[in-house]
Design an enzyme around this catalytic site. Structure first.
Site: not given
Ligand code: NAP
Length: 542
Positions: A139, A164, A315, A361
């Site tokens: 281990h 193991k 991504k 997506d």
């Molecule tokens: P990301 O690339 O990290 O982008 C996050 C965005 O949110 C940025 O524009 C950021 O603004 C803004 N933000 C973060 N915290 C904030 C706050 N406290 N107040 C205001 N704006 C804020 O994330 P993402 O990949 O786009 O994902 C976003 C969300 O989508 C995830 O958290 C997840 O819950 C959801 N999602 C859902 C699915 C689904 O299938 N339903 C799939 C993927 C993701 P700044 O530019 O100012 O930093």
């Protein structure tokens, strides 16, 4: 050869250990490992209790008294430990019952101790079918030992029945070396990676002919980091149906421990009878680690990796790798510059014949909004957030004819997004505006594309304040892409303000369903996906 499931039991109180052994049997385990290193300190009454425990165990057992140097607790005399093992192996008295296996570390196995143990195990008075056998183990809780090859060669020289090897996996690539060890075995072998990066080796042991895998009875009773529970192994990963031909899928990202994709896709594979298993595959941030790891996973001749879901932070890396590798990229992934799906097709000899990158997506998000609003042509949509999902939303909705305005906390990032998509979207439009202007905008639909409201981030405020929603245009709707919890603060605020609203589960299910059919060629069981996703969100991982 069937890979066994062994439940380790830390013995403190023999009565409680027996109850756990009975529970292990009821849960479907094949063996228990009695870890006596916290119990046995060399006393006669302790040795007698271990003997009784072995005799009464409802499952065959491994007895292990792990030394501190290899992650255990035994700090007593080696003589006492070997003496106990000798006594257990002999087990020639009336009603005596030797353990099925005795585990001893290669590093501690002196020639004298080995001689004594072998003599005891091969004692002529032993009934052959009850004889104990030796597991020689190694281990390393810090990482892959630098001298792994030498250790294995040393172990192979021992007269052990089972070898193991367990070490802390530093990346999921370490699992591949463990699989190769199993494929090259000269006798029954256990090869396991510990920690979050080692889960693949534990779940896929039957694919590579591993002798056994360890699973904990309860989440709190794991004896090594990264051990799944027996419930997860049997119900989530369908361990008993995994074999050499099983196709492998997974979710790549970091972190991925809380993803509900394994629940959803494994349930789907089970429902359609697809010989596949879907695992969390954590890969830390950085293009180089992503590229190297995917390359090794795809090229492994026996892994049979057929598909990946790809999430934060990889991504965009997926599209970059696809471009560098000459893989096919669907027009949506190419336009958005991000993909969430890899489909790997293979020749009959196992070599990869074709790789495709998709973005499921975007259509999932567009269809989820369509479900709320109907036709999107000409609709005014406010997209809050300008990250990956904001970008996917803006592109997809404009392509469906909507007039999109991006409101981002950092307005500059919103503008960059709108500009970068100007040439590729349409027939709708994409603009960006200061978040302060959202209150007066009164769009037909609001979409939250920020993580605000997500479980784990605290119960913060709704991503769009209720005052804004109360003053919205007639018939306005709200879509939150956050799916955990199902009813986010935003969804609740929207309903309070009298708006139709939906959380991100429907988007999640749609993107997963499109991945599933791309991998299997079979229409996805969407009702099952939805039920499984909702159950998983309510469960302990939710
Ligand atoms: P990301 O690339 O990290 O982008 C996050 C965005 O949110 C940025 O524009 C950021 O603004 C803004 N933000 C973060 N915290 C904030 C706050 N406290 N107040 C205001 N704006 C804020 O994330 P993402 O990949 O786009 O994902 C976003 C969300 O989508 C995830 O958290 C997840 O819950 C959801 N999602 C859902 C699915 C689904 O299938 N339903 C799939 C993927 C993701 P700044 O530019 O100012 O930093």
């Amino acid at each position: 050869m069937t890979t066994l499931i062994c439940i380790p039991i830390m013995v403190h109180d023999p009565e409680a250990a027996l109850r756990d052994a009975a529970a292990a049997k009821a849960a479907g385990a094949d063996l228990v490992e009695l870890r006596i290193d916290e119990f046995f300190a060399g006393e006669e009454h302790q040795a007698a209790a271990v003997e009784g425990l072995v005799a009464d165990s409802p499952l065959p057992c491994i007895v292990t008294c792990r030394v501190a140097a290899e992650g255990g607790h035994y700090e007593g005399h080696e003589e006492a430990r070997v003496g106990l093992f000798e006594r257990l192996a002999m087990a020639v008295g009336p009603g005596a019952h030797p353990p099925r296996y005795l585990d001893i570390e290669q590093a501690k196995l002196s020639p004298a101790a080995l001689k004594r143990l072998m003599l005891a195990m091969e004692h002529p008075e032993q009934e052959r079918d009850l004889a104990a056998s030796l597991i020689v183990s190694s281990h390393d809780f810090a990482g892959r030992p630098a001298d792994l090859t030498r250790r294995i060669l040393g172990m192979r020289r021992q007269p052990a029945s089972v070898l193991k090897v367990a070490f802390r996996a530093r990346s999921i690539r370490d699992n591949l070396e463990l699989f190769d060890l199993l494929l090259e075995r000269d006798r029954p072998t256990i090869a396991l990676g510990m920690g979050e990066f080692g889960l693949m080796s534990r779940v896929l042991a039957p694919k590579f002919g591993g002798f056994l895998t360890f699973a904990s009875l309860r989440p709190s009773s794991a004896t090594a980091p990264g051990q799944p529970t027996i419930g997860e192994l049997l119900d989530l990963y369908r361990f008993r149906s995994i074999g050499p031909a099983t196709a492998v899928y997974g979710v790549v990202g970091y972190p991925v421990g809380h993803s509900i994709s394994p629940q959803v896709h494994n349930a789907g594979f089970g429902a359609i009878g697809h010989d596949g298993v879907y695992l969390p595959m954590p890969i830390i941030e950085g293009y180089e680690s992503f590229k190297a790891t995917l390359g090794e996973l795809l090229d492994h001749p026996r892994l049979n990796l057929r598909g990946l879901s790809v999430t934060i932070p990889h991504k965009e890396n997926l599209v970059r790798l696809a471009r560098e590798s000459g893989w096919e990229i669907d027009p949506v992934a190419a336009a958005v510059g991000a993909g969430n799906t890899l489909v790997a097709e293979r020749h009959s000899d196992g070599r990869v014949s074709r790789c495709r990158v998709l973005n499921t997506d975007v259509p999932a998000l567009v269809d989820s909004l369509r479900e709320l609003t109907g036709d999107l042509a000409g609709k005014r949509v406010a997209v809050v957030g300008a990250g990956g999902v904001g970008r996917a939303a803006a592109y997809g909705l404009a392509a469906a004819g909507a007039q999109v305005t991006v409101y981002n906390r950092t307005p500059e990032r919103g503008r960059t997004l709108a500009e970068s998509l100007a040439g590729v979207s349409g027939p709708g439009t994409i603009a960006a505006a200061d978040p302060g202007l959202l209150a007066a905008a009164r769009p037909d639909a609001y979409i939250n594309c920020t993580p605000m409201g997500m479980a784990g981030a605290g119960l913060g405020p709704a991503a769009i304040p209720e005052e804004i929603l109360s003053n919205s245009a007639p018939g306005a709707v709200v879509l939150d892409t956050v799916y955990n919890p199902e009813d986010t603060a935003l969804v609740l605020a929207a309903r309070k303000a009298g708006l139709r609203a939906a959380g991100g589960v429907s988007m999640f299910v749609r993107q997963a369903a499109a991945q599933f059919s791309a991998w299997t060629g079979v229409p996805p069981p969407t009702g099952l996906f939805e039920r499984t996703a909702r159950e998983a969100l309510r469960g302990p991982a939710g």
